[in-house]
Design a protein around this motif. Structure first.
Motif, PDB file in Angstrom:
ATOM      1  N   PHE A  46      68.680   2.572   1.633  1.00  0.00           N
ATOM      2  CA  PHE A  46      69.652   1.481   1.599  1.00  0.00           C
ATOM      3  C   PHE A  46      70.797   1.807   0.673  1.00  0.00           C
ATOM      4  O   PHE A  46      70.698   2.662  -0.193  1.00  0.00           O
ATOM      5  CB  PHE A  46      69.005   0.138   1.238  1.00  0.00           C
ATOM      6  CG  PHE A  46      68.560  -0.004  -0.190  1.00  0.00           C
ATOM      7  CD1 PHE A  46      69.415  -0.515  -1.158  1.00  0.00           C
ATOM      8  CD2 PHE A  46      67.275   0.333  -0.556  1.00  0.00           C
ATOM      9  CE1 PHE A  46      69.003  -0.673  -2.468  1.00  0.00           C
ATOM     10  CE2 PHE A  46      66.848   0.173  -1.863  1.00  0.00           C
ATOM     11  CZ  PHE A  46      67.705  -0.325  -2.823  1.00  0.00           C
ATOM     12  N   MET A  96      64.410  -3.572   0.865  1.00  0.00           N
ATOM     13  CA  MET A  96      64.922  -3.195  -0.459  1.00  0.00           C
ATOM     14  C   MET A  96      63.944  -3.609  -1.548  1.00  0.00           C
ATOM     15  O   MET A  96      63.674  -2.835  -2.474  1.00  0.00           O
ATOM     16  CB  MET A  96      66.268  -3.879  -0.727  1.00  0.00           C
ATOM     17  CG  MET A  96      67.404  -3.347   0.082  1.00  0.00           C
ATOM     18  SD  MET A  96      68.895  -4.381   0.023  1.00  0.00           S
ATOM     19  CE  MET A  96      68.906  -5.065  -1.593  1.00  0.00           C
ATOM     20  N   VAL A 115      70.491  -1.355   5.196  1.00  0.00           N
ATOM     21  CA  VAL A 115      69.333  -0.479   5.318  1.00  0.00           C
ATOM     22  C   VAL A 115      69.527   0.355   6.585  1.00  0.00           C
ATOM     23  O   VAL A 115      69.770  -0.189   7.664  1.00  0.00           O
ATOM     24  CB  VAL A 115      68.005  -1.269   5.389  1.00  0.00           C
ATOM     25  CG1 VAL A 115      66.851  -0.356   5.768  1.00  0.00           C
ATOM     26  CG2 VAL A 115      67.727  -1.959   4.059  1.00  0.00           C
TER      27      VAL A 115
END
Length: 138
Positions: A46, A96, A115
């Protein structure tokens, strides 16, 4: 799609830092240290929307990822693949936070990011028979 063996999944699922190579507009490489995770059969990384790697991956989804074992740098995996999906919103935040909890023990402080899900095309696991010499007595 290349298979992620149990040994590869273990290396990618540990607290090891990854280095991700993307392609700049002129074709030159751009490398970034990142956290990494395995989500199903894909790798996940990410980044903030404005980050260079996001722009590079949107233009050309080809990527190479290198990960070394933090306890034995002679054990590593290199994955070449392609970004096949980009996630935002709650789904991205959940990924995340899983990564952040594994790496630092708490949710990620920023609540927005992109992401990128990477489909592995080639996977090479390497485990060389070397060890660093002891630093004791030096």
């Amino acid at each position: 799609m290349a298979d992620l063996s149990g040994d590869v999944r273990a290396l990618l699922g540990a607290r090891n830092m990854a280095h991700v190579a993307t392609l700049m507009p002129d074709g030159s490489p751009h490398v970034s240290p990142v956290w990494i995770a395995v989500e199903g059969d894909h790798l996940a990384i990410f980044s903030a929307q404005e980050n260079r790697k996001v722009a590079n991956l949107r233009r050309d989804g080809r990527v190479a990822v290198s990960v070394c074992d933090e306890h034995n740098p002679y054990r590593s995996v290199v994955v070449r693949g392609r970004v096949v999906e980009e996630l935002e919103g709650d789904e991205a935040v959940a990924i995340m936070d899983r990564m952040s909890n594994r790496y630092i023990g708490s949710d990620f402080p920023m609540r927005s990011a992109i992401v990128s899900l990477i489909e592995p095309e080639r996977v090479h696991l390497q485990d060389l028979p070397f060890r660093h010499p002891s630093d004791a007595g030096t």
